[in-house]
Design a protein around this motif. Structure first.
Motif, PDB file in Angstrom:
ATOM      1  N   SER A 140       3.688   0.688  -8.569  1.00 36.67           N
ATOM      2  CA  SER A 140       2.570   0.585  -7.622  1.00 36.67           C
ATOM      3  C   SER A 140       2.867  -0.298  -6.417  1.00 36.67           C
ATOM      4  O   SER A 140       2.475   0.052  -5.289  1.00 36.67           O
ATOM      5  N   PRO A 141       3.540  -1.460  -6.565  1.00 36.69           N
ATOM      6  CA  PRO A 141       3.819  -2.263  -5.360  1.00 36.69           C
ATOM      7  C   PRO A 141       4.682  -1.528  -4.336  1.00 36.69           C
ATOM      8  O   PRO A 141       4.533  -1.744  -3.121  1.00 36.69           O
ATOM      9  N   VAL A 142       5.565  -0.651  -4.805  1.00 39.78           N
ATOM     10  CA  VAL A 142       6.419   0.112  -3.889  1.00 39.78           C
ATOM     11  C   VAL A 142       5.573   0.978  -2.978  1.00 39.78           C
ATOM     12  O   VAL A 142       5.802   1.046  -1.755  1.00 39.78           O
ATOM     13  N   PHE A 143       4.569   1.629  -3.539  1.00 42.80           N
ATOM     14  CA  PHE A 143       3.739   2.530  -2.739  1.00 42.80           C
ATOM     15  C   PHE A 143       2.829   1.747  -1.794  1.00 42.80           C
ATOM     16  O   PHE A 143       2.565   2.187  -0.676  1.00 42.80           O
ATOM     17  N   GLY A 144       2.347   0.587  -2.222  1.00 48.33           N
ATOM     18  CA  GLY A 144       1.552  -0.232  -1.318  1.00 48.33           C
ATOM     19  C   GLY A 144       2.370  -0.731  -0.145  1.00 48.33           C
ATOM     20  O   GLY A 144       1.910  -0.719   1.002  1.00 48.33           O
TER      21      GLY A 144
END
Length: 415
Positions: free
Chosen positions: A232-236
């Motif tokens: 999830s942090p990658v997409f944010g």
């Protein structure tokens, strides 16, 4: 003491105006959809199949020529409109009280439909939203509603236009209340739901009731669940980078006669890129379907995501008007398919298309800053069941949190 009861005349007027807004937005979405499909078939010479089928079967030189023509039409059209037409009023400003000039609005939306139909790498959703908002504003003025009622109706008209053109009634309603109004109450939810539903029914005269993207139903797997949290942090982070790049290109795009030169050059370059990579053309539906189908090597899918970012931001930087909703979904789906494919090598058990679904929602939620709308839109776009909701919600929460914190740290000077 009981609060004052609404007069029957007021209630009847609001019901009628709300219904007319839904009908008007539905007609607008119907016209946009029919015109878009007609232009696509005419430009690329196909009669059956998807847009990706049409552009893939068209000769390479035809792709370049069509994009060059789109650049000329868009460049000359927007230069003339911005020089001699009334200033364009965006939907957000119309919600704030400004009136949208009818002729300039119609020309602006028409140019958007033409260039997207010819293959420009930009979203088409702004056109039906602007038409829906303009119709709602005109009806509100004629009905003599209050400024708050007009604000709600204009936002609902824009959301209904989105619902109509993509067959996403709940997503369109949420778009109005979560993004445009930022207020969820009976006063906003009821007209938003009604207008979106009516517009969707009206538009189904031409808009297919089938999902925008085709993908099988999936079951939840432990592998997908863990990946959704970790990735999830990658997409944010990547979504925030995409948003900032879009804003940068919006700030440098030509605002005078230079658009007549810049847009044809940029569009021709996109056409040349489409010779080996036809899936990057259009509003992103073709690329999104490529990711959801998971028929390409994961390395190629990652390359297509990067190319889509470049072609979409370059198109915006050339001076074109349009949206980033479906391009964002396509980019997120490609990133998810690529990262999910790598994850599968370490922990098998989750279909690549399922990773693409979760990532598409997370990336879209971060770019729109609207988690509920993004999740519902991706569900309605794919007709996916509830099995993937838990990992999708966790991934969206993580991505939006990262995007929000990075934005706050940058604004406050911490980072």
């Amino acid at each position: 003491m009981l609060p004052p009861q609404p007069a029957p005349s007021w209630l009847i007027r609001m019901v009628v105006v709300t219904a007319l807004v839904g009908i008007g937005a539905g007609i607008g979405g119907l016209v946009v959809s029919a015109a878009l499909h007609g232009i696509e078939h005419l430009a690329y010479g196909y009669s059956v199949g998807t847009f990706l089928d049409g552009i893939s079967q068209a000769p390479p030189q035809r792709r370049v020529a069509v994009l060059a023509i789109a650049g000329v039409i868009g460049g000359v059209g927007w230069w003339a409109l911005r020089r001699w037409g009334a200033p364009i009023v965006p939907v957000e400003q119309s919600i704030a009280g400004r009136r949208m000039p009818p002729l300039s609005t119609v020309i602006n939306t028409g140019l958007q439909v033409i260039i997207v139909g010819l293959g420009a790498s930009i979203g088409r959703e702004v056109a039906p939203r602007e038409l829906g908002a303009a119709i709602a504003g005109w009806l509100s003025d004629k009905a003599g509603v209050t400024s708050r009622e007009r604000r709600i109706l204009v936002a609902c008209g824009a959301g209904a236009g989105l619902a109509a053109v993509y067959n996403v009634p709940l997503g369109g309603a949420l778009f109005a209340v979560e993004i445009l109004l930022a207020e969820i109450s009976f006063a906003t939810a009821l007209p938003a739901l009604a207008t979106a539903a009516i517009a969707t029914i009206v538009a189904r005269i031409d808009v297919a009731s089938t999902p925008l993207y085709t993908m099988p139903r999936f079951d939840l797997s432990p592998s997908l669940f863990v990946w959704a949290v970790l990735a999830s942090p990658v997409f944010g982070f990547t979504a925030l980078g995409f948003v900032r790049l879009v804003r940068l290109m919006e700030g440098i795009r030509p605002r005078s006669w230079r658009i007549v030169v810049v847009m044809p050059l940029v569009f021709t370059a996109v056409g040349l890129i489409a010779i080996p990579f036809p899936a990057v053309l259009g509003n992103g539906r073709a690329l999104g379907q490529t990711a959801f189908s998971a028929l390409m090597p994961i390395g190629m899918i990652a390359v297509l995501a990067v190319i889509k970012v470049l072609t979409t931001t370059a198109t915006i930087g050339s001076g074109a008007a349009g949206g980033t909703l479906t391009p964002s979904l396509a980019i997120g789906a490609c990133l998810g398919a690529a990262l999910g494919g790598v994850w599968e090598l370490a922990w098998p058990g989750g279909p690549v298309a399922a990773f693409a679904f979760v990532a598409a929602a997370a990336f879209l939620a971060s770019t729109m800053r609207a988690p509920f709308t993004a999740i519902v839109l991706v569900v309605e776009f794919t007709n996916q069941g509830p099995a993937l909701l838990v990992p999708t919600m966790l991934c969206v929460a993580g991505a939006v949190t990262v995007s929000y914190l990075l934005t706050r740290w940058r604004v406050t000077g911490v980072a």
